[in-house]
Enzyme design. Structure first.
Site, PDB file in Angstrom:
ATOM      1  N   GLU A  70       0.214  -1.488  -0.146  1.00 42.06           N
ATOM      2  CA  GLU A  70      -0.009  -0.135   0.182  1.00 42.06           C
ATOM      3  C   GLU A  70       0.554   1.234   0.131  1.00 42.06           C
ATOM      4  O   GLU A  70       1.013   1.857  -1.010  1.00 42.06           O
ATOM      5  CB  GLU A  70      -0.803   0.147   1.217  1.00 42.06           C
ATOM      6  CG  GLU A  70      -1.752  -1.426   1.196  1.00 42.06           C
ATOM      7  CD  GLU A  70      -1.977  -2.060   1.804  1.00 42.06           C
ATOM      8  OE1 GLU A  70      -0.531  -2.516   1.073  1.00 42.06           O
ATOM      9  OE2 GLU A  70      -2.615  -3.082   1.628  1.00 42.06           O
ATOM     10  N   MET A 118      24.293   8.856   2.942  1.00 39.03           N
ATOM     11  CA  MET A 118      24.160   9.946   3.196  1.00 39.03           C
ATOM     12  C   MET A 118      24.420   9.786   4.866  1.00 39.03           C
ATOM     13  O   MET A 118      24.785  10.759   5.523  1.00 39.03           O
ATOM     14  CB  MET A 118      22.816  10.946   2.897  1.00 39.03           C
ATOM     15  CG  MET A 118      22.683  12.394   3.785  1.00 39.03           C
ATOM     16  SD  MET A 118      23.678  13.656   2.408  1.00 39.03           S
ATOM     17  CE  MET A 118      22.599  14.096   1.035  1.00 39.03           C
ATOM     18  N   PHE A 149     -12.026  -8.032  13.353  1.00 38.67           N
ATOM     19  CA  PHE A 149     -10.265  -7.842  12.413  1.00 38.67           C
ATOM     20  C   PHE A 149      -9.928  -7.282  11.436  1.00 38.67           C
ATOM     21  O   PHE A 149     -10.685  -6.482  10.740  1.00 38.67           O
ATOM     22  CB  PHE A 149     -10.817  -9.814  11.710  1.00 38.67           C
ATOM     23  CG  PHE A 149      -9.524 -10.352  10.497  1.00 38.67           C
ATOM     24  CD1 PHE A 149      -8.067 -10.584  10.746  1.00 38.67           C
ATOM     25  CD2 PHE A 149      -9.509 -10.165   9.015  1.00 38.67           C
ATOM     26  CE1 PHE A 149      -6.928 -10.990  10.436  1.00 38.67           C
ATOM     27  CE2 PHE A 149      -8.697 -10.587   8.411  1.00 38.67           C
ATOM     28  CZ  PHE A 149      -7.462 -10.499   8.552  1.00 38.67           C
ATOM     29  N   GLN A 150      -8.892  -7.176  11.000  1.00 33.64           N
ATOM     30  CA  GLN A 150      -8.405  -5.724  10.558  1.00 33.64           C
ATOM     31  C   GLN A 150      -8.522  -4.856  10.522  1.00 33.64           C
ATOM     32  O   GLN A 150      -9.207  -3.943   9.829  1.00 33.64           O
ATOM     33  CB  GLN A 150      -8.357  -6.157   9.191  1.00 33.64           C
ATOM     34  CG  GLN A 150      -7.202  -7.733   8.760  1.00 33.64           C
ATOM     35  CD  GLN A 150      -6.996  -7.504   6.672  1.00 33.64           C
ATOM     36  OE1 GLN A 150      -8.010  -7.378   6.407  1.00 33.64           O
ATOM     37  NE2 GLN A 150      -6.064  -8.306   6.619  1.00 33.64           N
ATOM     38  N   LYS A 187     -17.817  -0.978   5.418  1.00 32.16           N
ATOM     39  CA  LYS A 187     -18.379  -2.435   4.662  1.00 32.16           C
ATOM     40  C   LYS A 187     -19.659  -2.124   4.711  1.00 32.16           C
ATOM     41  O   LYS A 187     -20.491  -2.274   3.720  1.00 32.16           O
ATOM     42  CB  LYS A 187     -17.330  -3.697   5.476  1.00 32.16           C
ATOM     43  CG  LYS A 187     -17.617  -4.744   3.438  1.00 32.16           C
ATOM     44  CD  LYS A 187     -16.815  -6.133   3.934  1.00 32.16           C
ATOM     45  CE  LYS A 187     -17.054  -6.896   2.711  1.00 32.16           C
ATOM     46  NZ  LYS A 187     -16.296  -8.112   2.977  1.00 32.16           N
TER      47      LYS A 187
END
Lengths: 175, 596
Positions: free
Chosen positions: B64, B494, B126-127, B176
């Site tokens: 993502e 760096m 969940f999630q 959802k």
């Protein structure tokens, strides 16, 4: 001109700001998170819906910082999408600031009489009385409440609840 | 009458559909053509609606974070908002780095996240995660939509807020069950946010004052930033016109490169920590600084107390909170860069202003002495590939093409900013504010989606590129011929440079003792892998990289000890630069070590 000229000063000042915001879910977290996330102080914060039809809430924040920090706080608050207006009551605006506190004092004898006498002088009224205690309700400027609490301390101060500051401008106009 | 019409239109515009269909419809009504995303349980209804929709290209990323950076690359190179679709929980938390990156660099993004059904919110489902809570400090604004009838409105507001004023990322979190529910859809025409009204037009009196200061200036400099790019291509044209009228020198932040052509004589190069000697000294010694859409970032200013001590400062910005944030300015002008510069030009012409030619000529003479230091010089080598040489060759062999450059973060990014000469806006995509290693590869994917026929190069380091390496697979899937040009020095360059300068050469965990064989890795992904060890192999490799119409990873093995100069050490001022190993420069103070 958009005048944001600030004076160079390291002096930390206490300012009272009012933010008029849309009363939507998470708006308090948005304002509080902004202030903590950028490392500013909150000394007190008061929030309540003030206009159910317009769905606006009024958040009053007492904060402290140098003039440059206070200017940044105001600018950052104005930047929030939910913000309608930000007013600084400590600046040029003339505002009324009031706070309410409940102060519990326990004791007997001379101290108890003295506490009641002091409360009367401060126009604090007892809202709960037992033979060994009072709960006083006091309204006034934050400074007045500080003084009252200091006086109650040697007289058996047990507990304090303060509401934080509410502020409004003087005269006929809205903020 | 108008109001009646509007109401009739509103009534006509209301259609009934599911929340998932509304999302797709709103994206189409907003003119969206590309979505970068990754499916999961809480966004399945939207993915189902997408399956049946036409005219929307979905790019399936591999992580993502990659979706968000790809959307940033898309947005930065087109001027249009980037759109991301991810699931709840880890989908949303993986997007956080990209959101913060976009917030820091003012990139317009609309990020749609699935959420667990409303009745499960708050139950550790969940999630589940508190997406609006987590993303509140890293978005311009965000919403949790609990009512399907608010969904269309919220979607349109999201686009309005992301793209107007100071642009930035927004998140719309959609449970959802809301995606499944049926409700009324409203088109974008009638949706307007209740309070949000960014101010675009500058105060005229302030612009007049600015023009008067410019006419009187003896040692002026334009200090321009990403705000010019965000304001649209006209702003870049107006900047050129403003320089035509005044003859003032121009420098820019990392984010503003390309707004002013690097090929013009008024260009001083980038300013700041790795800016040119002439740009930083001009900033330090100027008597008038005209800051256009930049924010006095610490990488640009050096030590604040020694920042351009003698100048009057004009600051044009669309975000009032940038005024006096770190540097006190004399004339703040709140407004859009395009509109403000348009007014500047109008008042300059109307007032028949002329620049102070004599003073400017002396100022240019001074600037030329700084230029003569040739601060981007480096010691060439016949045996090792110097990174500067590699980038110079890359530039020479690509400059006549329609080239877009993205970068990762570190030495290679600064070398690219110093050495690539951009003549057009929207051609340079880099992570400036957040400094996100791993930005460049997915950003290149987004840029190439938007510009299928252009040459898109991710200039990277071997450390950064491994952070989002998996997006090579995305490039292969969508046949995106991106070029990953790795300056491989086996170090986090760096970090190593700072350890050398500040920490006594103790290279604590900045060396990658194990690196993949990048050529085989590229081939494993289905890309073309190339490698160069010697300077004489470079040109052929670059030409092959350009000519292969497939994604290419070019592993350029450079001098591992090379440092990026010039440099303003931490805690030093613009006029205290260290130049390339010619002199030792001032020692970094203890206070300077505290700075990042």
């Amino acid at each position: 001109m958009h005048d944001t000229k600030v004076k160079l000063s390291d002096v930390v000042e206490r300012h009272t700001l009012t933010v008029l915001v849309d009363n939507e879910a998470g708006v308090l977290a948005r304002v509080a998170g902004l202030i903590s996330g950028r490392g500013y102080n909150i000394e007190s914060l008061t929030v309540a819906e003030v206009d159910p039809t317009a769905r606006t809430s009024r958040i009053t924040i007492v904060t402290s910082g140098t003039p440059q920090v206070i200017e940044q706080i105001e600018a950052q608050l104005r930047r929030l999408v939910v913000t309608h207006k930000v007013t600084n009551w400590t600046g040029e605006q003339s505002g009324i600031e009031r706070e309410m506190a409940l102060v519990k004092v326990a004791g007997t004898g001379e101290k108890r009489v003295e506490a009641l006498r002091m409360a009367d002088a401060f126009r604090a009224r007892p809202v709960d009385t037992t033979q060994a205690s009072f709960v006083f309700e006091i309204t006034g400027s934050p400074g007045k409440i500080d003084s009252f609490i200091d006086l109650m301390r040697p007289l058996g101060l047990v507990d304090i609840a303060r509401t934080g500051v509410a502020a409004l401008n003087r005269g006929p106009e809205a903020m | 009458m108008d109001k009646d019409n509007a109401l009739q239109q509103a009534a006509a515009a209301v259609e009934t559909m599911t929340g998932a269909q509304m999302v797709i419809r709103a994206l189409k009504d907003q003119g969206v053509t590309h979505i970068f995303g990754y499916p999961g349980g809480a966004v399945l209804p939207i993915y189902d609606a997408l399956f049946q929709a036409e005219g929307l290209i979905h790019v399936l990323v591999r992580h993502e974070q990659g979706a968000v950076h790809a959307a940033e690359g898309y947005a930065r190179s087109t001027g249009k908002p980037g759109v991301v679709l991810v699931t709840s929980g880890p989908g949303a938390t993986n997007a956080v780095t990209g959101l913060t990156d976009a917030l820091m660099d003012s990139i317009p993004l609309v990020v749609l996240t699935g959420q667990v059904p409303t009745h499960l919110i708050g139950t550790d489902a969940f999630q589940e995660c508190d997406t609006v809570g987590i993303t509140r400090p890293c978005t311009k604004h965000n919403w949790l939509v609990r009512d399907v009838n608010q969904l269309a409105r919220t979607m349109h507001e999201a686009f309005q807020i992301a793209t107007t004023g100071r642009p930035g990322p927004v998140v719309v979190d959609i449970p959802k069950d809301v995606q499944f529910q049926t409700g009324n859809y409203q088109g974008p025409a009638l949706v307007q946010h209740r309070t949000y009204r960014p101010r675009l037009d500058p105060d005229k009196a302030a612009v007049v004052r600015a023009v008067e200061l410019m006419a009187k200036a003896k040692r002026p400099v334009f200090y321009t930033g990403g705000g010019i790019i965000n304001s649209g291509p006209e702003a870049s044209q107006l900047l050129r016109e403003l320089v035509d009228l005044t003859g003032f020198p121009v420098t820019s932040t990392l984010m503003g490169l390309g707004a002013f052509p690097a090929s013009r004589p008024e260009w001083l190069g980038m300013l700041g920590m790795h800016g040119t000697f002439e740009a930083n000294n001009a900033m330090h010694d100027c008597d008038l600084m005209i800051c256009l859409g930049a924010r006095f970032d610490d990488r640009c200013t050096g030590r604040i107390s020694a920042f351009s001590p003698g100048s009057t400062k004009i600051h044009v910005d669309i975000d009032a909170s940038q005024f006096n944030k770190t540097v006190r300015v004399d004339l703040p002008i709140l407004g859009d860069a395009t509109r403000t510069m348009r007014e500047m030009i109008r008042f300059w012409k109307a007032g028949s202003h002329k620049p102070d030619k004599a003073a400017l000529s002396a100022w240019w003479k001074q600037i030329d002495t700084w230029r003569a230091k040739n601060s981007l010089a480096y010691k060439p080598s016949n045996t090792l590939i110097k990174p500067q040489y590699a980038l110079d060759r890359l530039y020479e062999l690509t400059k006549d093409r329609e080239t877009y450059v993205t970068t990762e973060v570190g030495q290679h990014q600064m070398w690219a900013a110093q050495r690539f000469k951009f003549d057009h806006p929207n051609r340079w995509m880099t992570s400036g504010g957040l400094g996100t290693m791993g930005y460049g590869l997915p950003a290149a994917v987004g840029v190439q989606m938007a510009h299928p026929d252009a040459l898109v190069i991710d200039i990277g380091g071997e450390a950064s590129v491994q952070m989002t390496m998996q997006e090579m697979s995305t490039a292969v899937q969508y046949e995106l011929p991106i070029k990953i040009f790795i300056l491989n020095n086996e170090y986090m360059g760096m970090v190593r440079q700072w350890q050398e300068l500040l920490h006594g050469g103790r290279y604590s965990h900045s060396y990658s003792e194990a690196l993949p064989d990048f050529v085989k890795l590229a081939e494993a992904y289905g890309c073309v892998g190339l490698k160069a060890d010697k300077p004489e192999e470079l040109d052929a490799g670059i030409l092959e990289m350009i000519n292969v119409k497939r994604p290419v990873l070019f592993d350029v093995r450079i001098d591992p000890a090379e440092n990026c100069f010039p440099m303003i050490p931490s805690g030093a001022a613009h006029n205290e630069m260290i130049l390339a190993e010619i002199d030792d420069g001032p020692v970094i103070t203890e206070a300077g070590k505290m700075l990042v």
